[in-house]
Design an enzyme around this catalytic site. Structure first.
Site, mmCIF file in Angstrom:
data_model
loop_
_atom_site.group_PDB
_atom_site.id
_atom_site.type_symbol
_atom_site.label_atom_id
_atom_site.label_comp_id
_atom_site.label_asym_id
_atom_site.label_seq_id
_atom_site.Cartn_x
_atom_site.Cartn_y
_atom_site.Cartn_z
ATOM 1 N N LYS A 150 0.842 -1.190 0.000
ATOM 2 C CA LYS A 150 0.000 0.000 0.000
ATOM 3 C C LYS A 150 0.884 1.248 0.000
ATOM 4 O O LYS A 150 1.525 1.564 1.004
ATOM 5 C CB LYS A 150 -0.922 0.051 1.216
ATOM 6 C CG LYS A 150 -2.022 1.079 0.987
ATOM 7 C CD LYS A 150 -2.558 1.695 2.250
ATOM 8 C CE LYS A 150 -1.761 2.858 2.752
ATOM 9 N NZ LYS A 150 -1.745 4.041 1.891
ATOM 10 N N GLY A 175 3.006 4.193 13.377
ATOM 11 C CA GLY A 175 3.752 2.963 13.665
ATOM 12 C C GLY A 175 3.326 2.328 14.980
ATOM 13 O O GLY A 175 3.169 1.104 15.082
ATOM 14 N N GLU A 186 9.887 1.233 10.518
ATOM 15 C CA GLU A 186 10.916 2.248 10.225
ATOM 16 C C GLU A 186 10.225 3.589 10.411
ATOM 17 O O GLU A 186 9.360 3.961 9.617
ATOM 18 C CB GLU A 186 11.421 2.117 8.780
ATOM 19 C CG GLU A 186 12.141 0.813 8.477
ATOM 20 C CD GLU A 186 13.529 0.734 9.069
ATOM 21 O OE1 GLU A 186 13.959 1.670 9.770
ATOM 22 O OE2 GLU A 186 14.185 -0.300 8.856
ATOM 23 N N CYS A 202 13.967 10.600 6.608
ATOM 24 C CA CYS A 202 13.983 10.165 8.001
ATOM 25 C C CYS A 202 15.391 10.231 8.582
ATOM 26 O O CYS A 202 15.554 10.315 9.785
ATOM 27 C CB CYS A 202 13.425 8.755 8.105
ATOM 28 S SG CYS A 202 14.251 7.631 6.999
ATOM 29 N N GLU A 255 10.437 16.069 14.832
ATOM 30 C CA GLU A 255 10.838 15.858 13.442
ATOM 31 C C GLU A 255 10.052 16.845 12.566
ATOM 32 O O GLU A 255 8.820 16.819 12.558
ATOM 33 C CB GLU A 255 10.514 14.423 13.027
ATOM 34 C CG GLU A 255 10.958 14.115 11.613
ATOM 35 C CD GLU A 255 10.623 12.682 11.204
ATOM 36 O OE1 GLU A 255 9.479 12.257 11.431
ATOM 37 O OE2 GLU A 255 11.510 12.020 10.647
HETATM 38 P P1 NAD Z 1 2.392 8.288 7.809
HETATM 39 O O1 NAD Z 1 2.636 7.524 9.056
HETATM 40 O O2 NAD Z 1 1.379 9.362 7.832
HETATM 41 O O3 NAD Z 1 1.947 7.322 6.634
HETATM 42 C C1 NAD Z 1 2.737 6.216 6.229
HETATM 43 C C2 NAD Z 1 1.844 5.183 5.571
HETATM 44 O O4 NAD Z 1 0.962 4.647 6.547
HETATM 45 C C3 NAD Z 1 0.975 5.736 4.439
HETATM 46 O O5 NAD Z 1 0.913 4.792 3.394
HETATM 47 C C4 NAD Z 1 -0.374 5.874 5.120
HETATM 48 O O6 NAD Z 1 -1.456 5.786 4.220
HETATM 49 C C5 NAD Z 1 -0.358 4.676 6.048
HETATM 50 N N1 NAD Z 1 -1.286 4.758 7.178
HETATM 51 C C6 NAD Z 1 -1.796 5.861 7.765
HETATM 52 N N2 NAD Z 1 -2.650 5.516 8.747
HETATM 53 C C7 NAD Z 1 -2.692 4.156 8.785
HETATM 54 C C8 NAD Z 1 -3.388 3.198 9.590
HETATM 55 N N3 NAD Z 1 -4.230 3.565 10.552
HETATM 56 N N4 NAD Z 1 -3.174 1.889 9.353
HETATM 57 C C9 NAD Z 1 -2.311 1.489 8.400
HETATM 58 N N5 NAD Z 1 -1.646 2.342 7.588
HETATM 59 C C10 NAD Z 1 -1.814 3.671 7.788
HETATM 60 O O7 NAD Z 1 3.826 8.815 7.364
HETATM 61 P P2 NAD Z 1 4.176 9.762 6.130
HETATM 62 O O8 NAD Z 1 3.755 11.137 6.494
HETATM 63 O O9 NAD Z 1 3.721 9.148 4.860
HETATM 64 O O10 NAD Z 1 5.787 9.658 6.112
HETATM 65 C C11 NAD Z 1 6.599 10.460 6.865
HETATM 66 C C12 NAD Z 1 7.153 9.726 8.073
HETATM 67 O O11 NAD Z 1 7.820 8.537 7.664
HETATM 68 C C13 NAD Z 1 8.191 10.510 8.829
HETATM 69 O O12 NAD Z 1 7.956 10.443 10.210
HETATM 70 C C14 NAD Z 1 9.499 9.809 8.500
HETATM 71 O O13 NAD Z 1 10.514 9.950 9.449
HETATM 72 C C15 NAD Z 1 9.055 8.416 8.349
HETATM 73 N N6 NAD Z 1 10.015 7.664 7.549
HETATM 74 C C16 NAD Z 1 10.840 6.763 8.176
HETATM 75 C C17 NAD Z 1 11.786 6.047 7.450
HETATM 76 C C18 NAD Z 1 12.700 5.064 8.105
HETATM 77 O O14 NAD Z 1 13.257 4.229 7.390
HETATM 78 N N7 NAD Z 1 12.866 5.079 9.402
HETATM 79 C C19 NAD Z 1 11.891 6.255 6.078
HETATM 80 C C20 NAD Z 1 11.049 7.187 5.487
HETATM 81 C C21 NAD Z 1 10.105 7.871 6.242
#
Ligand code: NAD
Length: 457
Positions: free
Chosen positions: A153, A211, A228, A262, A354
């Site tokens: 997804k 997460g 992650e 990230c 962040e």
């Molecule tokens: P987000 O948590 O808003 O969304 C990530 C994904 O989760 C999206 O596909 C979203 O649709 C999905 N999602 C949202 N709610 C959900 C739920 N209730 N159940 C299941 N899936 C759900 O994050 P974002 O804004 O897309 O990305 C930015 C974040 O990602 C930042 O905090 C960044 O640090 C982190 N990030 C971490 C890494 C790493 O490897 N540690 C890499 C890239 C990004």
């Protein structure tokens, strides 16, 4: 339901993408389960061959994938080409895994004991919008190599390269249903990955908040989970460092991908005795970052991904913020935000949270112990850098910083051949590196009784 995809550089509509329903997600998961049973029975060398063909198909589509990412995510074209090439490399690297998923033979009494690395079944990969295709590949490539099916997804804002990758896989011979991309809402499709019992593992990359929700949801079925999450990493510059190099590279340690990374080193810690000099060197370096049209080959930083994200980043730099200096950004349409350097107090919101945009905070420190203490004064622990000419200090501080990925005199974080992941609230588990396929298997132990030999007279 559909989702409108907007080009972040000029706010034009690129396309619309249908958002899947719970029923669509369930049907895809059922198809994946059927495909996985057949895939697990394919000879390892043949599975390897399919993955190599998939890598070749991505290689042939590097330019196409890169251009899609430019329009969907606003990534500079040079960076986007690197990302597409990285997906190819990740596939190629893990194409060696099916023939190397070794078990062990363990000495025991009364027979023969061996272990097998069995696939989990269907794996759900949920990706964020900041590096859509690379992060997707960290999940799907080792998972497929270990004999699993994958449902992916992508983030609502950035599904296009993932959708194209699934097509390329099919064209290359990945069996129908084995690798499916299901665009849709996190609260619908993502949530269904958690509750559908056929999905045996979730690989999630995204915010720490979501997460935690996913981890709690997975507990209900003791579903495997890799997380992650966010970061607030430190770039520690000691007085004995090559200051010119440290200052020239610092902007690229945080402003790459417009800070939507990230691993962004969003806190720069500078030894007090060289703080003024470092800031003098940092100012032209920040102003030299080329921000502009992502299709221009010379561009180093593009726009932010979306209007809501631009608003969020802006909220960290109110009119009375401690701005030391800023770079430039285009005016007019597009979600532009100039590289910004702040000098807040250590306990300010900008120092702790962040931001995920091109905003960096600089702080002086007194000595090595103070630097390590402040670097670790964060709920996160993803990456970090140390600049010093003293190798012993580089090693000491790298060992002392509570973070998954450190680099000394560089800002390197991600290589497909080395493990990647976070300490503390930056995550759980590791991706990439030689062991990643094992995280998509269960270890099965089998004991075969051997009848004792009849004593020889
Ligand atoms: P987000 O948590 O808003 O969304 C990530 C994904 O989760 C999206 O596909 C979203 O649709 C999905 N999602 C949202 N709610 C959900 C739920 N209730 N159940 C299941 N899936 C759900 O994050 P974002 O804004 O897309 O990305 C930015 C974040 O990602 C930042 O905090 C960044 O640090 C982190 N990030 C971490 C890494 C790493 O490897 N540690 C890499 C890239 C990004």
């Amino acid at each position: 339901m559909t989702h409108t995809i907007v080009n972040p550089a000029d706010e034009t509509v690129v396309t619309t993408v249908a958002a899947a329903s719970i029923e669509d997600a369930d049907a895809a998961i059922a198809r994946a389960a059927r495909a996985q049973r057949e895939w697990a029975a394919v000879a390892p060398a043949d599975r390897a061959r399919v993955l190599r063909r998939f890598a070749d198909a991505v290689d042939g589509a590097v330019e196409e994938l890169a251009r899609i990412e430019v329009r969907n995510s606003g990534h500079p074209i040079g960076q986007a080409r690197w990302e597409a090439g990285h997906v190819r490399d990740v596939l190629e690297y893990y194409s060696a895994a099916p023939e190397r998923l070794f078990g062990r033979q363990i000495p025991v009494a009364g027979g023969l004991d061996v272990t097998f690395q069995e696939p989990l079944g269907v794996v759900g990969v949920i990706t964020p919008w900041n590096f859509p295709m690379t992060i997707a590949s960290w999940g799907f490539a080792p998972a497929l190599a270990a004999g699993n099916a994958v449902v992916l997804k992508p983030a609502e804002w950035t599904p296009l390269t993932s959708l194209r990758l699934a097509e390329l896989g099919l064209e290359a011979g990945v069996p129908e249903g084995l690798f499916q991309v299901i665009p849709g809402r996190g609260s619908v499709v993502g949530e269904r990955f958690i509750t559908n019992e056929t999905v045996r593992k979730i690989v999630f990359t995204g915010s720490t908040e979501v997460g935690k929700h996913i981890m709690a949801g997975c507990a209900d079925q003791v579903k495997r989970v890799t997380l992650e999450l966010g970061g607030k990493s430190a770039n520690i510059v000691f007085a004995d460092a090559d200051l010119e190099k440290a200052a020239a590279t610092a902007p690229y340690g945080v402003f790459e991908n417009a800070g939507q990374d990230c691993c962004a080193r969003s806190r720069i810690l500078v030894e007090r005795s060289v703080y003024e000099r470092f800031m003098e060197l940092l100012e032209p370096a920040v102003q030299g970052v080329r921000v502009g049209d992502p299709m221009d080959e010379a561009t180093e930083m593009g726009p932010l991904v979306s209007a809501p994200h631009l608003d969020r980043v802006r909220s960290f730099v109110p009119d009375d913020a401690d701005v030391a200096f800023r770079g430039a950004a285009p005016a007019g349409p597009g979600y532009w935000f100039a590289p910004t350097v702040l000098t807040p107090a250590r306990d300010a919101r900008t120092a702790r949270e962040e931001i995920f945009g091109p905003v960096v905070s600089v702080f002086p420190f007194d000595d090595e112990a103070d630097a390590v203490r402040f670097a670790n004064a964060s709920e996160y622990g993803l990456s970090g850098s140390i600049f010093t000419r003293d190798l012993s200090r580089g090693i000491r501080v790298a060992r002392a910083v509570e973070s998954g990925n450190l680099s000394v005199n560089s800002h390197s974080s991600v290589r497909y051949a080395t493990p990647f992941g976070g300490f503390k609230q930056s995550g759980l588990g590791r991706e990439l590196g030689p062991d990643a396929p094992l995280a998509f298997t269960e270890t099965k132990n089998v004991f075969l009784a051997v009848d004792p030999a009849t004593p020889v007279e």
